[in-house]
Design a protein around this motif. Structure first.
Motif, PDB file in Angstrom:
ATOM      1  N   HIS A   1     -24.686  -0.436  57.131  1.00  0.00           N
ATOM      2  CA  HIS A   1     -25.338  -1.353  58.068  1.00  0.00           C
ATOM      3  C   HIS A   1     -24.953  -2.822  57.925  1.00  0.00           C
ATOM      4  O   HIS A   1     -25.445  -3.659  58.687  1.00  0.00           O
ATOM      5  CB  HIS A   1     -26.866  -1.212  58.010  1.00  0.00           C
ATOM      6  CG  HIS A   1     -27.364   0.080  58.568  1.00  0.00           C
ATOM      7  ND1 HIS A   1     -27.340   1.255  57.850  1.00  0.00           N
ATOM      8  CD2 HIS A   1     -27.886   0.391  59.770  1.00  0.00           C
ATOM      9  CE1 HIS A   1     -27.816   2.237  58.584  1.00  0.00           C
ATOM     10  NE2 HIS A   1     -28.158   1.742  59.759  1.00  0.00           N
TER      11      HIS A   1
ATOM     12  N   ASP B   1     -38.334  -6.363  54.292  1.00  0.00           N
ATOM     13  CA  ASP B   1     -39.183  -5.206  54.550  1.00  0.00           C
ATOM     14  C   ASP B   1     -38.345  -3.943  54.754  1.00  0.00           C
ATOM     15  O   ASP B   1     -38.693  -2.858  54.269  1.00  0.00           O
ATOM     16  CB  ASP B   1     -40.089  -5.453  55.759  1.00  0.00           C
ATOM     17  CG  ASP B   1     -39.314  -5.817  57.013  1.00  0.00           C
ATOM     18  OD1 ASP B   1     -38.137  -6.222  56.902  1.00  0.00           O
ATOM     19  OD2 ASP B   1     -39.883  -5.696  58.119  1.00  0.00           O
ATOM     20  N   ARG B   2     -37.233  -4.102  55.464  1.00  0.00           N
ATOM     21  CA  ARG B   2     -36.352  -2.958  55.694  1.00  0.00           C
ATOM     22  C   ARG B   2     -35.683  -2.528  54.391  1.00  0.00           C
ATOM     23  O   ARG B   2     -35.553  -1.331  54.110  1.00  0.00           O
ATOM     24  CB  ARG B   2     -35.290  -3.345  56.721  1.00  0.00           C
ATOM     25  CG  ARG B   2     -34.454  -2.180  57.228  1.00  0.00           C
ATOM     26  CD  ARG B   2     -33.478  -2.658  58.286  1.00  0.00           C
ATOM     27  NE  ARG B   2     -32.698  -1.575  58.849  1.00  0.00           N
ATOM     28  CZ  ARG B   2     -31.650  -1.749  59.650  1.00  0.00           C
ATOM     29  NH1 ARG B   2     -31.282  -2.979  59.992  1.00  0.00           N
ATOM     30  NH2 ARG B   2     -30.980  -0.718  60.119  1.00  0.00           N
TER      31      ARG B   2
ATOM     32  N   PRO C   1     -33.096  -8.118  55.787  1.00  0.00           N
ATOM     33  CA  PRO C   1     -34.551  -8.111  55.973  1.00  0.00           C
ATOM     34  C   PRO C   1     -35.255  -7.431  54.802  1.00  0.00           C
ATOM     35  O   PRO C   1     -34.992  -6.263  54.508  1.00  0.00           O
ATOM     36  CB  PRO C   1     -34.739  -7.319  57.275  1.00  0.00           C
ATOM     37  CG  PRO C   1     -33.424  -7.412  57.981  1.00  0.00           C
ATOM     38  CD  PRO C   1     -32.392  -7.451  56.901  1.00  0.00           C
TER      39      PRO C   1
ATOM     40  N   TYR D   1     -27.686   2.620  53.217  1.00  0.00           N
ATOM     41  CA  TYR D   1     -28.097   1.218  53.292  1.00  0.00           C
ATOM     42  C   TYR D   1     -27.766   0.541  51.969  1.00  0.00           C
ATOM     43  O   TYR D   1     -28.024   1.093  50.898  1.00  0.00           O
ATOM     44  CB  TYR D   1     -29.600   1.107  53.560  1.00  0.00           C
ATOM     45  CG  TYR D   1     -30.017  -0.217  54.182  1.00  0.00           C
ATOM     46  CD1 TYR D   1     -29.800  -0.460  55.531  1.00  0.00           C
ATOM     47  CD2 TYR D   1     -30.630  -1.202  53.420  1.00  0.00           C
ATOM     48  CE1 TYR D   1     -30.191  -1.655  56.111  1.00  0.00           C
ATOM     49  CE2 TYR D   1     -31.023  -2.407  53.989  1.00  0.00           C
ATOM     50  CZ  TYR D   1     -30.798  -2.621  55.343  1.00  0.00           C
ATOM     51  OH  TYR D   1     -31.183  -3.818  55.910  1.00  0.00           O
TER      52      TYR D   1
ATOM     53  N   ASN E   1     -36.869  -2.889  51.340  1.00  0.00           N
ATOM     54  CA  ASN E   1     -37.867  -2.230  50.501  1.00  0.00           C
ATOM     55  C   ASN E   1     -38.083  -0.781  50.933  1.00  0.00           C
ATOM     56  O   ASN E   1     -38.231   0.121  50.104  1.00  0.00           O
ATOM     57  CB  ASN E   1     -39.190  -2.993  50.554  1.00  0.00           C
ATOM     58  CG  ASN E   1     -39.114  -4.336  49.854  1.00  0.00           C
ATOM     59  OD1 ASN E   1     -38.253  -4.562  49.002  1.00  0.00           O
ATOM     60  ND2 ASN E   1     -40.013  -5.243  50.213  1.00  0.00           N
ATOM     61  N   HIS E   2     -38.087  -0.563  52.255  1.00  0.00           N
ATOM     62  CA  HIS E   2     -38.262   0.800  52.770  1.00  0.00           C
ATOM     63  C   HIS E   2     -37.091   1.675  52.363  1.00  0.00           C
ATOM     64  O   HIS E   2     -37.281   2.820  51.916  1.00  0.00           O
ATOM     65  CB  HIS E   2     -38.406   0.768  54.286  1.00  0.00           C
ATOM     66  CG  HIS E   2     -38.371   2.128  54.918  1.00  0.00           C
ATOM     67  ND1 HIS E   2     -39.375   3.059  54.759  1.00  0.00           N
ATOM     68  CD2 HIS E   2     -37.424   2.722  55.714  1.00  0.00           C
ATOM     69  CE1 HIS E   2     -39.058   4.153  55.415  1.00  0.00           C
ATOM     70  NE2 HIS E   2     -37.884   3.981  56.002  1.00  0.00           N
ATOM     71  N   LEU E   3     -35.882   1.140  52.490  1.00  0.00           N
ATOM     72  CA  LEU E   3     -34.705   1.948  52.185  1.00  0.00           C
ATOM     73  C   LEU E   3     -34.535   2.182  50.682  1.00  0.00           C
ATOM     74  O   LEU E   3     -33.964   3.193  50.267  1.00  0.00           O
ATOM     75  CB  LEU E   3     -33.451   1.289  52.761  1.00  0.00           C
ATOM     76  CG  LEU E   3     -33.044   1.673  54.199  1.00  0.00           C
ATOM     77  CD1 LEU E   3     -32.727   3.171  54.262  1.00  0.00           C
ATOM     78  CD2 LEU E   3     -34.115   1.328  55.206  1.00  0.00           C
TER      79      LEU E   3
END
Length: 244
Positions: free
Chosen positions: A99, A179-180, A177, A162, A182-184
């Protein structure tokens, strides 16, 4: 071998390229590893040439080319994909979509984020897979291998993953980002792999920790080996310059 690979990263003579390739151009041709390339997308036509040679010699060999989402925007990707298609070459194009091309997010460099679809325009079997899931990647690669051995290649696989930080050691990755990210991070391939070990192979947490410790020790040993390896001498350097 980890020790020879790390020695090459250190620029030492015990490295795979005698310390003259470094991190950007490490290779081991003897085992079929044609090497990394400092040019984005530069390895794609090299892999294509290897697949063509294998085909012309009627060898039962396949070529896997690893490259990034950034490299897929280079013209050489489309050209190589087209040539591989019209010549039915035994090559698997493995597009690792993390990405980001350095700091450029994929949505800023491509209208369509499903990059595997680019292969469909060339009549190439093209699939997407969760690049964080080791078993899914293994299964899809096996499927691609079978097609190539049936002379129905090439195949394009987009492994969606990612990046977990900046592009290099001095890149803080602040453009990603949070937040993104942390999610990944929760979908780390190692965490998913450990879950498979626990659920499918009944491996205990203690056994997983033992594996982790063994790997850490192997890395420590490789670093120590590399530190003790001699620096390349001028005679060796001059010999390579004269040869090439």
């Amino acid at each position: 071998h980890l020790d020879r690979m790390v020695a090459e990263l250190f620029g030492k003579t015990d490295g795979y390229c005698r310390g003259l390739g470094g991190s950007m151009h490490i290779a081991d041709v003897a085992t079929g590893n044609l090497g990394a390339n400092g040019i984005v997308g530069g390895g794609i036509p090299i892999g294509l040439g290897a697949a063509l040679a294998s085909s012309l010699k009627n060898e039962d060999r396949l070529v896997a080319i690893f490259f990034s989402d950034g490299a897929s925007n280079n013209g050489v990707f489309a050209e190589s994909l087209n040539l591989a298609a019209i010549w039915d070459l035994p090559v698997i194009f493995i597009l690792e979509n993390n990405h980001f091309a350095v700091s450029t997010p994929i949505e800023s460099s491509s209208r369509g984020e499903d990059l595997y679809k680019r292969g469909e325009g060339y009549g190439v079997p093209s699939w997407s897979v969760d690049g964080n899931d080791v078993l899914k990647v293994y299964e899809m690669t096996g499927k691609a291998t079978a097609l190539c051995r049936q002379k129905k290649g090439p195949v394009l696989i987009e492994a969606k993953t990612y990046r977990h930080g900046g592009n290099h050691v001095n890149d803080p990755g602040t453009y990603m980002p949070q937040d993104r990210l942390n999610h990944l991070l929760s979908k780390d391939p190692i965490k998913i792999g450990q879950t498979y070990l626990r659920n499918l192979a009944q491996v205990t947490d203690e056994e997983i920790q033992t594996i982790h410790n063994e790997i850490e020790q192997q890395m420590s040993d490789a670093i120590e080996f590399s530190r003790n390896s001699p620096e390349p001498d001028m005679e060796t350097f001059r010999a390579f310059i004269e040869a090439y």
